[in-house]
Design a protein around this motif. Sequence first.
Motif, mmCIF file in Angstrom:
data_model
loop_
_atom_site.group_PDB
_atom_site.id
_atom_site.type_symbol
_atom_site.label_atom_id
_atom_site.label_comp_id
_atom_site.label_asym_id
_atom_site.label_seq_id
_atom_site.Cartn_x
_atom_site.Cartn_y
_atom_site.Cartn_z
ATOM 1 N N LEU A 2 -30.652 -47.163 -4.502
ATOM 2 C CA LEU A 2 -31.576 -48.165 -3.988
ATOM 3 C C LEU A 2 -33.019 -47.917 -4.395
ATOM 4 O O LEU A 2 -33.800 -48.853 -4.543
ATOM 5 N N ALA A 3 -33.412 -46.659 -4.536
ATOM 6 C CA ALA A 3 -34.796 -46.329 -4.877
ATOM 7 C C ALA A 3 -35.001 -46.368 -6.386
ATOM 8 O O ALA A 3 -34.079 -46.116 -7.163
ATOM 9 N N GLY A 4 -36.231 -46.676 -6.785
ATOM 10 C CA GLY A 4 -36.559 -46.678 -8.197
ATOM 11 C C GLY A 4 -36.708 -45.256 -8.733
ATOM 12 O O GLY A 4 -36.527 -44.275 -8.004
ATOM 13 N N PRO A 5 -37.039 -45.120 -10.011
ATOM 14 C CA PRO A 5 -37.211 -43.796 -10.615
ATOM 15 C C PRO A 5 -38.291 -42.993 -9.886
ATOM 16 O O PRO A 5 -39.301 -43.535 -9.452
ATOM 17 N N SER A 6 -38.039 -41.699 -9.734
ATOM 18 C CA SER A 6 -39.007 -40.820 -9.082
ATOM 19 C C SER A 6 -38.818 -39.403 -9.597
ATOM 20 O O SER A 6 -37.736 -39.033 -10.054
ATOM 21 N N ARG A 7 -39.891 -38.629 -9.520
ATOM 22 C CA ARG A 7 -39.824 -37.250 -10.001
ATOM 23 C C ARG A 7 -38.995 -36.375 -9.071
ATOM 24 O O ARG A 7 -38.422 -35.376 -9.498
ATOM 25 N N MET A 8 -38.966 -36.717 -7.786
ATOM 26 C CA MET A 8 -38.159 -35.981 -6.823
ATOM 27 C C MET A 8 -36.992 -36.845 -6.383
ATOM 28 O O MET A 8 -37.073 -38.073 -6.397
ATOM 29 N N GLU A 9 -35.902 -36.193 -6.006
ATOM 30 C CA GLU A 9 -34.698 -36.931 -5.636
ATOM 31 C C GLU A 9 -34.942 -37.797 -4.404
ATOM 32 O O GLU A 9 -35.536 -37.350 -3.415
ATOM 33 N N GLN A 10 -34.475 -39.054 -4.475
ATOM 34 C CA GLN A 10 -34.526 -39.961 -3.329
ATOM 35 C C GLN A 10 -33.158 -40.643 -3.192
ATOM 36 O O GLN A 10 -33.018 -41.841 -3.454
ATOM 37 N N PRO A 11 -32.145 -39.873 -2.762
ATOM 38 C CA PRO A 11 -30.790 -40.434 -2.687
ATOM 39 C C PRO A 11 -30.688 -41.518 -1.625
ATOM 40 O O PRO A 11 -31.483 -41.566 -0.669
ATOM 41 N N SER A 12 -29.715 -42.372 -1.800
ATOM 42 C CA SER A 12 -29.463 -43.438 -0.830
ATOM 43 C C SER A 12 -27.967 -43.591 -0.646
ATOM 44 O O SER A 12 -27.166 -43.185 -1.501
ATOM 45 N N ALA A 13 -27.585 -44.178 0.484
ATOM 46 C CA ALA A 13 -26.161 -44.305 0.781
ATOM 47 C C ALA A 13 -25.917 -45.448 1.755
ATOM 48 O O ALA A 13 -26.799 -45.833 2.521
ATOM 49 N N ARG A 14 -24.690 -45.962 1.711
ATOM 50 C CA ARG A 14 -24.218 -46.888 2.730
ATOM 51 C C ARG A 14 -23.482 -46.072 3.779
ATOM 52 O O ARG A 14 -22.636 -45.234 3.465
ATOM 53 N N VAL A 15 -23.820 -46.318 5.040
ATOM 54 C CA VAL A 15 -23.196 -45.601 6.158
ATOM 55 C C VAL A 15 -22.246 -46.563 6.861
ATOM 56 O O VAL A 15 -22.668 -47.627 7.324
ATOM 57 N N ASP A 16 -20.969 -46.192 6.940
ATOM 58 C CA ASP A 16 -19.960 -47.040 7.572
ATOM 59 C C ASP A 16 -19.752 -46.579 9.005
ATOM 60 O O ASP A 16 -19.169 -45.525 9.258
ATOM 61 N N LEU A 17 -20.269 -47.371 9.962
ATOM 62 C CA LEU A 17 -20.160 -47.010 11.372
ATOM 63 C C LEU A 17 -18.882 -47.553 12.010
ATOM 64 O O LEU A 17 -18.743 -47.538 13.222
ATOM 65 N N GLY A 18 -17.974 -48.019 11.195
ATOM 66 C CA GLY A 18 -16.740 -48.577 11.721
ATOM 67 C C GLY A 18 -16.909 -50.039 12.058
ATOM 68 O O GLY A 18 -17.032 -50.401 13.230
ATOM 69 N N GLY A 19 -16.935 -50.875 11.036
ATOM 70 C CA GLY A 19 -17.136 -52.304 11.231
ATOM 71 C C GLY A 19 -18.570 -52.734 11.006
ATOM 72 O O GLY A 19 -18.844 -53.907 10.803
ATOM 73 N N THR A 20 -19.490 -51.803 11.062
ATOM 74 C CA THR A 20 -20.902 -52.077 10.804
ATOM 75 C C THR A 20 -21.396 -51.118 9.735
ATOM 76 O O THR A 20 -21.091 -49.926 9.783
ATOM 77 N N SER A 21 -22.157 -51.633 8.782
ATOM 78 C CA SER A 21 -22.707 -50.775 7.732
ATOM 79 C C SER A 21 -24.228 -50.858 7.732
ATOM 80 O O SER A 21 -24.807 -51.908 8.013
ATOM 81 N N ILE A 22 -24.848 -49.734 7.422
ATOM 82 C CA ILE A 22 -26.284 -49.715 7.184
ATOM 83 C C ILE A 22 -26.538 -49.038 5.846
ATOM 84 O O ILE A 22 -25.643 -48.370 5.297
ATOM 85 N N GLU A 23 -27.725 -49.216 5.324
ATOM 86 C CA GLU A 23 -28.122 -48.537 4.093
ATOM 87 C C GLU A 23 -29.337 -47.672 4.393
ATOM 88 O O GLU A 23 -30.257 -48.107 5.092
ATOM 89 N N ILE A 24 -29.324 -46.445 3.870
ATOM 90 C CA ILE A 24 -30.407 -45.506 4.179
ATOM 91 C C ILE A 24 -30.874 -44.807 2.914
ATOM 92 O O ILE A 24 -30.077 -44.552 2.006
ATOM 93 N N VAL A 25 -32.168 -44.536 2.857
ATOM 94 C CA VAL A 25 -32.770 -43.830 1.725
ATOM 95 C C VAL A 25 -33.486 -42.592 2.259
ATOM 96 O O VAL A 25 -34.204 -42.670 3.265
ATOM 97 N N ALA A 26 -33.269 -41.458 1.597
ATOM 98 C CA ALA A 26 -34.027 -40.241 1.887
ATOM 99 C C ALA A 26 -35.283 -40.274 1.019
ATOM 100 O O ALA A 26 -35.225 -40.060 -0.185
ATOM 101 N N VAL A 27 -36.417 -40.560 1.632
ATOM 102 C CA VAL A 27 -37.656 -40.874 0.904
ATOM 103 C C VAL A 27 -38.477 -39.614 0.653
ATOM 104 O O VAL A 27 -38.732 -38.828 1.574
ATOM 105 N N HIS A 28 -38.918 -39.450 -0.598
ATOM 106 C CA HIS A 28 -39.807 -38.329 -0.923
ATOM 107 C C HIS A 28 -40.528 -38.590 -2.245
ATOM 108 O O HIS A 28 -40.221 -37.969 -3.271
ATOM 109 N N PRO A 29 -41.504 -39.495 -2.245
ATOM 110 C CA PRO A 29 -42.278 -39.720 -3.464
ATOM 111 C C PRO A 29 -43.223 -38.546 -3.721
ATOM 112 O O PRO A 29 -43.519 -37.762 -2.823
ATOM 113 N N ILE A 30 -43.685 -38.465 -4.939
ATOM 114 C CA ILE A 30 -44.650 -37.429 -5.306
ATOM 115 C C ILE A 30 -45.937 -37.604 -4.496
ATOM 116 O O ILE A 30 -46.320 -38.727 -4.171
ATOM 117 N N PRO A 31 -46.620 -36.520 -4.114
ATOM 118 C CA PRO A 31 -47.868 -36.678 -3.344
ATOM 119 C C PRO A 31 -48.947 -37.365 -4.180
ATOM 120 O O PRO A 31 -49.044 -37.139 -5.392
#
Length: 304
Positions: free
Chosen positions: A167-196
């Motif tokens: 989901l995140a654009g190119p970055s120097r540090m890792e910014q992984p993202s994932a779909r979380v399946d809560l059992g019938g409901t899904s959300i999308e989350i990003v671990a955010v860490h842009p360069i300072p």
Amino acid sequence: MIALLVLALAFLEIAAMRVIGVDGNRLTAALLALTPYWAVGGLMLGGVSLGLRHWWIGGIVLAVALALVAMQVPRAIAATQPPAHGAALRVMSSNQYLGHADVDTIVRLVRENQIDVLNLLELTPREVREFERAGLFETLPYRVLKPQYGGAGSGIVSRYPLTELSLAGPSRMEQPSARVDLGGTSIEIVAVHPIPPTTDAAEWKKEVAGLPGPDSHGPVRILAGDFNATVDHATFRDLLGAGYTDAALSRGEAFTSTWPSRFFPPPVTIDHVLVDPRVAVEHYRVLDVPGSDHKAVLAELTLP
């Protein structure tokens, strides 16, 4: 007189950038992060100037300082939450400070607070092994991990099944993202860490701009991590303008600092949990993590 004038001009320049919405270069981006301190300093400078009968300097500085204070006040006022009656979700984010944060404390906080999704920034391969030893993956068994030595690694661990996304654009540090399946409901989350911005202001703006906006017609999106930005940065406010709700702002806790965990440099709030506007923020807290220069942030949410 000259000293007061120099101080007044420096204050007015930073205040103007904050009001206009320009982050500028590495230096001004760093100074803008200190806007609450500038507002207090402006009140003092304006009062001193008036006391010395430098009416024009004192009057202008005091008026601008009061305007800055007025812009800060909403951070301490909780907002009305949207009607949300879906699943409860507890999200926590922690910057691991080059892998030096105390692993056992993180695992304890996860268990005590019944965390569902945990974002880890500055995650190293060594620390992944320590988390395995400490039992984190027994509590949160699902993982999208991108560990690296140094400060570029990140990861997402979850109580619920994860599907890795991009989901995140190119970055120097890792910014992984994932779909979380809560059992019938899904959300999308990003671990955010842009360069300072103090490293490269232009790249920081580009990486923050590359984060996905909320999708009112799709799954709920959550951005959580170390944004290296405060509410006083226009680059960060653009994310809020796209539709996200800052959990700390929503609960009137936005003056609670997250970095550094010590008293110098002056503490600021650069770790955030941003949520889809359909989500209700029930509680928000900042938690101490020994060994890290950041505090962890925790948001208890109700999904639509």
